[in-house]
Write an enzyme that holds these catalytic residues in place. Structure first.
Site, PDB file in Angstrom:
ATOM      1  N   TYR A  58       0.944  -1.280  -0.027  1.00  0.00           N
ATOM      2  CA  TYR A  58       0.069   0.192   0.064  1.00  0.00           C
ATOM      3  C   TYR A  58       0.949   1.158   0.034  1.00  0.00           C
ATOM      4  O   TYR A  58       1.442   1.699   0.868  1.00  0.00           O
ATOM      5  CB  TYR A  58      -0.876  -0.021   1.239  1.00  0.00           C
ATOM      6  CG  TYR A  58      -1.917  -0.962   1.050  1.00  0.00           C
ATOM      7  CD1 TYR A  58      -2.362  -1.896   0.275  1.00  0.00           C
ATOM      8  CD2 TYR A  58      -2.721  -1.192   2.384  1.00  0.00           C
ATOM      9  CE1 TYR A  58      -3.231  -2.693   0.162  1.00  0.00           C
ATOM     10  CE2 TYR A  58      -3.641  -2.216   2.409  1.00  0.00           C
ATOM     11  CZ  TYR A  58      -3.903  -2.980   1.433  1.00  0.00           C
ATOM     12  OH  TYR A  58      -4.822  -3.985   1.420  1.00  0.00           O
ATOM     13  N   LEU A 211     -18.635  -1.486   2.630  1.00  0.00           N
ATOM     14  CA  LEU A 211     -19.465  -0.216   1.977  1.00  0.00           C
ATOM     15  C   LEU A 211     -19.080  -0.058   0.190  1.00  0.00           C
ATOM     16  O   LEU A 211     -19.198   1.005  -0.279  1.00  0.00           O
ATOM     17  CB  LEU A 211     -18.915   1.098   2.563  1.00  0.00           C
ATOM     18  CG  LEU A 211     -19.404   1.180   3.882  1.00  0.00           C
ATOM     19  CD1 LEU A 211     -18.987   2.461   4.657  1.00  0.00           C
ATOM     20  CD2 LEU A 211     -20.881   0.855   4.245  1.00  0.00           C
ATOM     21  N   ARG A 213     -16.074   0.364  -1.276  1.00  0.00           N
ATOM     22  CA  ARG A 213     -15.109   1.394  -1.656  1.00  0.00           C
ATOM     23  C   ARG A 213     -16.302   2.793  -1.748  1.00  0.00           C
ATOM     24  O   ARG A 213     -15.831   3.696  -2.409  1.00  0.00           O
ATOM     25  CB  ARG A 213     -14.550   1.193  -3.034  1.00  0.00           C
ATOM     26  CG  ARG A 213     -13.924   0.077  -2.796  1.00  0.00           C
ATOM     27  CD  ARG A 213     -13.407  -0.292  -4.375  1.00  0.00           C
ATOM     28  NE  ARG A 213     -12.510  -1.918  -4.296  1.00  0.00           N
ATOM     29  CZ  ARG A 213     -13.217  -3.020  -4.234  1.00  0.00           C
ATOM     30  NH1 ARG A 213     -14.391  -3.146  -3.945  1.00  0.00           N
ATOM     31  NH2 ARG A 213     -12.317  -4.007  -4.002  1.00  0.00           N
ATOM     32  N   GLY A 214     -17.227   2.891  -0.782  1.00  0.00           N
ATOM     33  CA  GLY A 214     -17.845   4.204  -0.398  1.00  0.00           C
ATOM     34  C   GLY A 214     -19.087   4.209  -1.255  1.00  0.00           C
ATOM     35  O   GLY A 214     -19.918   5.089  -1.161  1.00  0.00           O
ATOM     36  N   SER A 217     -22.062   3.579   0.661  1.00  0.00           N
ATOM     37  CA  SER A 217     -21.739   4.741   1.994  1.00  0.00           C
ATOM     38  C   SER A 217     -23.120   5.516   2.550  1.00  0.00           C
ATOM     39  O   SER A 217     -23.233   6.037   3.467  1.00  0.00           O
ATOM     40  CB  SER A 217     -20.603   5.096   2.090  1.00  0.00           C
ATOM     41  OG  SER A 217     -20.358   6.428   1.200  1.00  0.00           O
TER      42      SER A 217
END
Length: 336
Positions: A58, A211, A213-214, A217
């Protein structure tokens, strides 16, 4: 708030019922504020979150160093409660290129040595290859992690994005505590074969992408402009008509959430929590505000009628677009 705990499989540690996925603090989802990221890790630990998930690739180690910084600055009691879950194996270039995965035993130990240094810890609690190396039998990769367990550098062996056959082969090699894989109301592919296999073998699930990746959300707008470096700018579910369709599913969830007096994100996380005590959702909060909202899902009680309504609003396979671009899907053993 007292966060309930769950156990990772029959061989793994006891962890908080929600874990913190830290990837977005360093890479793939646009700019992040380092100070706010550290503060969010501290707030999570203070709230009782114990599981911190990262990957050595990452932002080429940035995320591990950030977690290491947060742990060094945390009170001793909070630092000691933290459990690290680390993925390894992805090969990156200096320009951010992806070159596949390396699961050779020597590479496994090399990756671990660097992770221990960046995190500033003497052991990793759960260690797993991010994607199966197609050129190395999973038995060899898992066997190398098992040697690290014997040496005290790793506590528990995990898997990531693998299918049922690979899970069985890995479990026949060494005790497997946990499988990390995408699972959400909008992403339910594991239910057919993978989840029954992990339950048969006593392996838990840490669910990422709860979620999506949003996307689910409740905060993602159709006209949101994404940077070229944001993964979602290239994700099929966030493109054109796919996005329009998927956001209609979110609005269906919003109606249920409003009836219960909670947010869309909370209803989505609570749904994953309700799928079994062997599932630990990873929340990808990058700020204390989003962390607080996500933790609120622990107070959401879903009865049978609620679950039926949620699954009617977002039926299995209702999402438009794949969860990864086609090229990335080719690396997923879980999809074969």
């Amino acid at each position: 708030m007292t966060i309930p705990t769950r156990t990772l499989g029959t061989t793994g540690p006891q962890v908080s019922a929600l874990g913190l996925g830290c990837m977005g603090m360093s890479a793939l989802y646009g700019d992040a504020d380092r100070a706010e990221s550290v503060a969010t890790v501290h707030a999570a630990l203070e709230a009782g979150v114990t599981l911190l998930d990262t990957g050595d690739f990452y932002a080429m180690g940035h995320n591990e160093m950030l977690i290491g910084e947060a742990l060094r600055a945390a009170p001793a009691a909070r630092r000691e409660q933290a459990l690290t879950s680390v993925k390894f194996g992805a090969l990156r270039g200096p320009g951010g290129e992806w070159f596949g995965y390396d699961g050779r035993p020597a590479a496994v130990k090399n990756f671990a040595a660097y992770s221990l240094q960046r995190l500033g810890v003497d052991h990793i609690d759960v260690y797993r290859i991010a994607r199966v190396d197609p050129d190395v039998p999973i038995e060899e990769t898992v066997g190398a992690i098992a040697e690290l367990v014997e040496q005290g550098y790793v506590r528990h062996i995990g898997l990531s994005e693998v299918g049922a056959d690979t899970i069985r082969r890995a479990a026949a090699t060494a005790p497997i505590a946990d499988l990390q894989i995408e699972y959400a109301i909008i992403t339910r592919g594991i239910e057919a074969e993978i989840l029954p296999t992990t339950r048969e073998l006593g392996i838990s699930i840490t669910a990422y992408g709860v979620l999506s990746r949003g996307l689910i959300s409740g905060h993602f707008a159709a006209d949101r402009q994404l940077a070229a470096t944001d993964y979602r700018a290239h994700s099929p579910r966030f493109q054109g008509e796919n996005l329009t369709h998927n956001l209609t599913l979110v609005e269906s969830l919003r109606k249920i959430a409003e009836q219960k007096g909670v947010s869309v994100a909370q209803i989505a996380i609570a749904w994953v929590l309700a799928q079994g005590e062997d599932i630990v959702p990873l929340i990808g909060a990058r700020t204390r505000e989003r962390l607080s909202e996500s933790l609120g899902a622990l107070d959401v009680v879903l009865d049978a009628a609620d679950l039926t309504a949620i699954e009617a609003a977002v039926p299995a396979d209702a999402a438009a677009g794949g969860r990864y671009p086609t090229a990335a899907m080719a690396h997923l053993d879980s999809e074969r």
